[in-house]
Write a protein that holds these residues in place. Structure first.
Motif, short mmCIF file in Angstrom:
data_model
loop_
_atom_site.label_atom_id
_atom_site.label_comp_id
_atom_site.label_asym_id
_atom_site.label_seq_id
_atom_site.Cartn_x
_atom_site.Cartn_y
_atom_site.Cartn_z
N UNK A 19 0.84 -1.20 0.00
CA UNK A 19 0.00 0.00 0.00
C UNK A 19 0.87 1.24 0.00
N UNK A 74 -8.90 -2.29 -0.14
CA UNK A 74 -9.60 -1.24 -0.85
C UNK A 74 -11.11 -1.52 -0.86
N UNK A 94 -12.44 1.44 1.35
CA UNK A 94 -12.98 2.48 0.48
C UNK A 94 -14.43 2.19 0.12
N UNK A 146 1.54 9.66 10.56
CA UNK A 146 2.60 10.30 9.79
C UNK A 146 3.62 11.00 10.69
N UNK A 184 -2.68 11.39 -2.84
CA UNK A 184 -2.71 10.21 -2.02
C UNK A 184 -3.76 9.24 -2.57
N UNK A 185 -3.62 7.96 -2.19
CA UNK A 185 -4.58 6.95 -2.64
C UNK A 185 -6.00 7.27 -2.20
N UNK A 186 -6.97 6.89 -3.00
CA UNK A 186 -8.36 7.12 -2.63
C UNK A 186 -8.89 6.02 -1.73
N UNK A 187 -8.04 5.04 -1.35
CA UNK A 187 -8.44 4.11 -0.31
C UNK A 187 -8.53 4.87 1.01
N UNK A 188 -7.80 5.99 1.07
CA UNK A 188 -7.79 6.80 2.28
C UNK A 188 -9.11 7.54 2.46
N UNK A 217 -11.93 10.12 0.19
CA UNK A 217 -13.33 9.74 -0.02
C UNK A 217 -14.24 10.87 0.44
N UNK A 242 1.81 8.87 2.10
CA UNK A 242 0.90 9.58 3.00
C UNK A 242 0.69 11.03 2.56
N UNK A 243 -0.12 11.77 3.32
CA UNK A 243 -0.28 13.21 3.05
C UNK A 243 1.08 13.91 3.11
N UNK A 263 -6.66 5.17 -7.79
CA UNK A 263 -6.71 4.26 -6.65
C UNK A 263 -5.83 4.80 -5.59
#
Lengths: 489, 333
Positions: free
Chosen positions: A171, A184, A188, A454, B152-156, B160, B193-194, B333
């Motif tokens: 990931x 995901x 998501x 982070x 960043x990934x949209x899994x985050x 969303x 990450x961000x 993604x």
């Protein structure tokens, strides 16, 4: 979990994308590239330290195992942190970055298995080849490597399943693999059922892969050769090849351990404050030791019953291997669902803290038994069929044979298995995160908490401690393998 | 105790045990200081199980009425909404909460309540981009930034929620177009990450990105000189000031359906929006206080005041599934 997986409705249909297809391609690519790298690194290093003499060989023999103590997700964070553009010319990222991190972090599995295989080879076969005029390279390709192939294949299989199950590093590097697709779908899309279906595909692929590996290995059975054992003859490498060999082994250790460790150490020093790290450290040790012992018992049962060639035994080896290829969080959710179902059926009162802990140990056992079965199986392989037959003839039942014949002979391997399991559970994150009791943080949980927020500076100290806590058992482990050569002492 | 469980409005849990159990997806050191301050003020101890929000939800679900959790805390309204939708939160009425938490920053039914705010801001590279070129979220989809955006990934969950707020404000078609436009501008597949996105912009790998505001503030005051330098090379914009306002999310909590100490849980929620807690927590984690009357931390005040979007918070949950589908369709993604 399989029950979940069989519920109707495909993930792709409802998501309007090709999550499953892309995940399958991504997993295949990273498993092949990362696995090939690990085999290349691990097998050549094992051959060098087992069969050659070069400067530093004795130190490299155990140093080469050290990267095993670093979790893949820690290596991933360390490498992106170190090579973040502006910080270095090469950036470790994407598919190749992930494959590199897996290869450099997981090659010790292949190395350990291959070294054990080289170490148990008949000196006579190698010497015969030399007498017949074969060069070292020839001996490696024509004799040593084919003889060691089953061992290398077993190590490679472990590595590849570990890569397939990994979520954290994949990931972080932005890959779409079956593992990241599972999460995901879950995170998501909020579709846990679809996530479990994808996980089922991952498990099915692992079974096919494993059967293929077993089939290939099954055809390559070797007769024992000479039963006279003595120290393997080692080639003295000429200065230049010897230097190159030392350079190669040195690079593996530097990239797999020293460089990321130094970077983590620098961050930890920058931050200064260690926080209350003693309690998580103690918790990690307690949880990992208990978990390792429970899992070891399961692994012994599986390995012994599989040796006795019962159908159930063979099936349990496959089941254990499946667990190894499954992401920890998926197995943990499976355990939760199981206990949840038992609660609905009125068998148990509810998922209290004690039951959650039971579920956690169950998850460890299901997830890691395969990592324990492999060394135990290798240890039992040294047991000649004749010995078992003799015990049988003398009227020993299966339990007596297990305790008085099998286990004493496999004792060094049991120790090795316990240590590997300890390190695996020490590094394990998702199941521990989900099923642990209140106010019970482990090092991995601490590292995750900071990293997910982070705060990499704060995450450095617990990450470093995971590494250090895993180092001691690993050093004992490598010492043990040297001694485990049959016929010596 | 059984009576208290049936009567969520029954005061502050006077006859309940002297502790409260949290399942929390926030892992900040600041939170531990907050628990200590609460215990000092009330004598009620806080026990926490930290974890990932989606996984904690599954744990509560599996535990059913045997759960030890009194309160569920998460750093995203979408996650809180999922727990509510699963029927695992109870509605709470409390004058203190109603007075303390603005209406658009809490669940309409009282199932969850915000206690801090975070803004989704644009970070741009100062030497390559003028602030007015990135004044709006729309600008990130502008073709002028082809090959210049990292995300960043949209899994985050933050991504969303960002898209969900757009769906609420401008409709799904607009949201799809925007996501496709931004996707077309990517310089690389989403990763990291961000903070990694900010560093990529600072390093010149991209010209702009989208992050939560406090990651930038943390880099500004990092113990690592390289991170401070990175922060100095980029600028921060509160987008959409001329239109709908900047997208804002909450950290919030809700009392679980099967809480054994619902009074204590409510007491802790009320404490979170009190003067003492608001003055303590917001600066520690450089989030914005939920109550407009509380002064934010100096480094936040330095960013200037800004106009927030005003949409019902549960919209972030309602549109979550559609947002995920859109991201999937446009290949982000």
């Amino acid at each position: 979990m399989i029950g979940f997986a069989l519920s109707p409705g495909g993930a792709d249909a409802s998501f309007g994308g090709n999550l499953l297809r892309d995940g399958a391609i991504g997993t295949a690519l990273v498993v092949l590239i990362g696995g090939a790298g690990a085999v290349l690194f691990g097998a050549s290093a094992a051959w060098l330290v087992s069969l050659c003499r070069f400067p530093g060989r004795g130190i490299f023999e155990w140093l080469l195992v050290v990267p095993l103590a670093a979790p893949s997700y820690v290596l991933a964070y360390a490498y992106t942190g170190m090579t973040w553009a502006g910080g270095s010319a090469i950036e470790v990222r994407g598919l190749w970055g992930a494959a590199f991190v897996y290869a450099i972090g997981l090659y010790p599995y292949v190395y350990l298995a291959a070294r054990a295989a080289f170490a148990s080879q008949s000196a006579c076969a190698l010497e015969a080849a030399r007498t017949l005029g074969a060069t070292p390279v020839h001996v490696f390709w024509r004799v040593a490597l084919p003889l060691a192939r089953p061992g290398i294949a077993a190590g490679a299989a472990l590595t590849m399943m570990e890569i397939a199950a990994d979520y954290g590093a994949a990931y972080h590097f932005g890959l779409t693999t079956l593992s990241t697709a599972v999460f995901r779908a879950w995170y998501a899309h909020g579709a846990l059922d679809a996530a479990l279906q994808i996980a089922a595909v991952l498990l099915a692929a692992a079974i096919v892969f494993l059967l293929a590996e077993r089939w290939a290995r099954g055809r390559a059975a070797f007769a024992g050769g000479s039963t006279r054992w003595r120290a393997l003859p080692r080639y003295q490498l000429a200065p230049l090849p010897g230097f190159l060999a030392a350079l190669f082994c040195g690079a593996l250790v530097v990239f797999g351990a020293i460089l990321p460790l130094t970077w983590l150490g620098r961050l930890a020093l920058l931050h200064g404050d260690l926080g209350d790290i003693a309690q998580p450290f103690a918790n990690s040790i307690i949880l990992s030791s208990t978990g390792a012992l429970i899992t070891l018992a399961l692994a012994v049962a599986i390995a012994v019953s599989a040796r006795r060639a019962s159908g159930a035994g063979k099936a349990s080896v496959l089941a254990a291997a499946m667990g190894y290829a499954a992401p920890g969080a998926v197995i943990a959710i499976g355990a939760l669902a199981l206990f949840g179902a038992a609660r609905s059926a009125g068998w148990i009162g509810g998922l209290s803290a004690g039951l959650a802990l039971t579920a956690l140990f169950w998850t460890y056992a299901a997830r890691f038994a395969a990592a324990g079965v492999q060394p135990i199986d290798a240890g039992l392989a040294r047991l000649s069929k004749g010995l078992d037959a003799s015990a049988r003839t003398l009227g020993a039942g299966p339990w007596r044979r297990m305790f008085s014949v099998d286990l004493p002979i496999a004792a060094p391997s049991l120790g090795a298995a316990a240590l590997i399991l300890f390190v695996e559970i020490l590094k394990e994150l998702p199941a521990t995160l989900l099923l642990r009791p209140f106010d019970f943080d482990t090092l991995a949980v601490r590292a995750y908490s900071y990293a997910s927020d982070e705060r990499l500076l704060q995450a450095a100290a617990p990450s470093l401690l995971i590494f250090i806590a895993g180092l001691a058992p690993i050093l004992i482990l490598t010492h043990g393998i040297g001694r485990a050569r049959a016929g010596q002492r | 105790m059984a009576l208290a469980a049936c009567n969520p409005t029954g005061g502050s849990g006077g006859d309940e045990e002297n502790f409260v159990n949290l399942y929390t997806a926030r892992h900040y050191d600041a939170d531990r200081q907050l628990y200590a301050a609460f215990e000092e003020a009330t004598g009620v101890a806080v026990r926490a199980l930290t974890g990932n929000a989606e996984q904690l939800l599954e744990r509560i679900r599996a535990e059913g009425d045997a759960t030890e959790a009194d309160l569920f805390v998460s750093a995203d309204a979408g996650n809180l909404w999922r727990v509510k939708e699963a029927g695992l939160l109870q509605n709470v009425t409390s004058p203190a909460l109603e007075q303390g938490v603005p209406e658009n920053l809490r669940d309409p039914d009282g199932a969850f309540w915000g206690f801090t705010k975070r803004a989704r801001v644009i970070i741009y590279r100062k030497d390559a981009v003028q602030p007015e070129q990135v004044a709006s979220y729309d600008d990130l989809a502008n073709a002028r930034f082809r090959g210049q955006i990292v995300m960043r990934s949209s899994t985050n969950t933050y991504q969303l929620s960002t898209l969900a707020s757009r769906i609420e404000r401008q409709g799904a078609d607009n949201a799809r177009q925007w996501a496709a436009g931004v996707r077309a501008n990517f310089v690389r597949d989403p990763q990291g990450s961000d903070t990694d996105q900010i560093k990529a912009v600072a390093a010149g790998e991209a010209q702009a990105t989208l992050v939560n505001h406090y990651y930038y503030v943390r880099l500004l005051k990092s113990e690592d000189a390289a991170e401070r330098e990175a922060a100095a090379r980029v600028g921060l914009i509160f987008p959409d000031q001329a239109t709908g306002g900047t997208h804002v999310n909450i950290s919030g909590g809700g009392v679980t359906l099967h809480a054994k100490r619902p009074g204590r849980a409510k007491q802790f929620l009320e404490y979170l929006v009190s003067d003492a807690a608001q003055n303590l927590i917001a600066p520690l984690n450089t989030e914005f206080p939920i109550r407009p009357s509380i002064t934010p931390a100096p480094e936040l005040a330095a960013l200037g005041s800004f106009r927030e979007e005003s949409i019902p918070l549960d919209a972030l949950g309602r549109h979550q599934a559609e947002a995920a589908r859109i991201f999937e369709e446009v290949g982000w993604r």
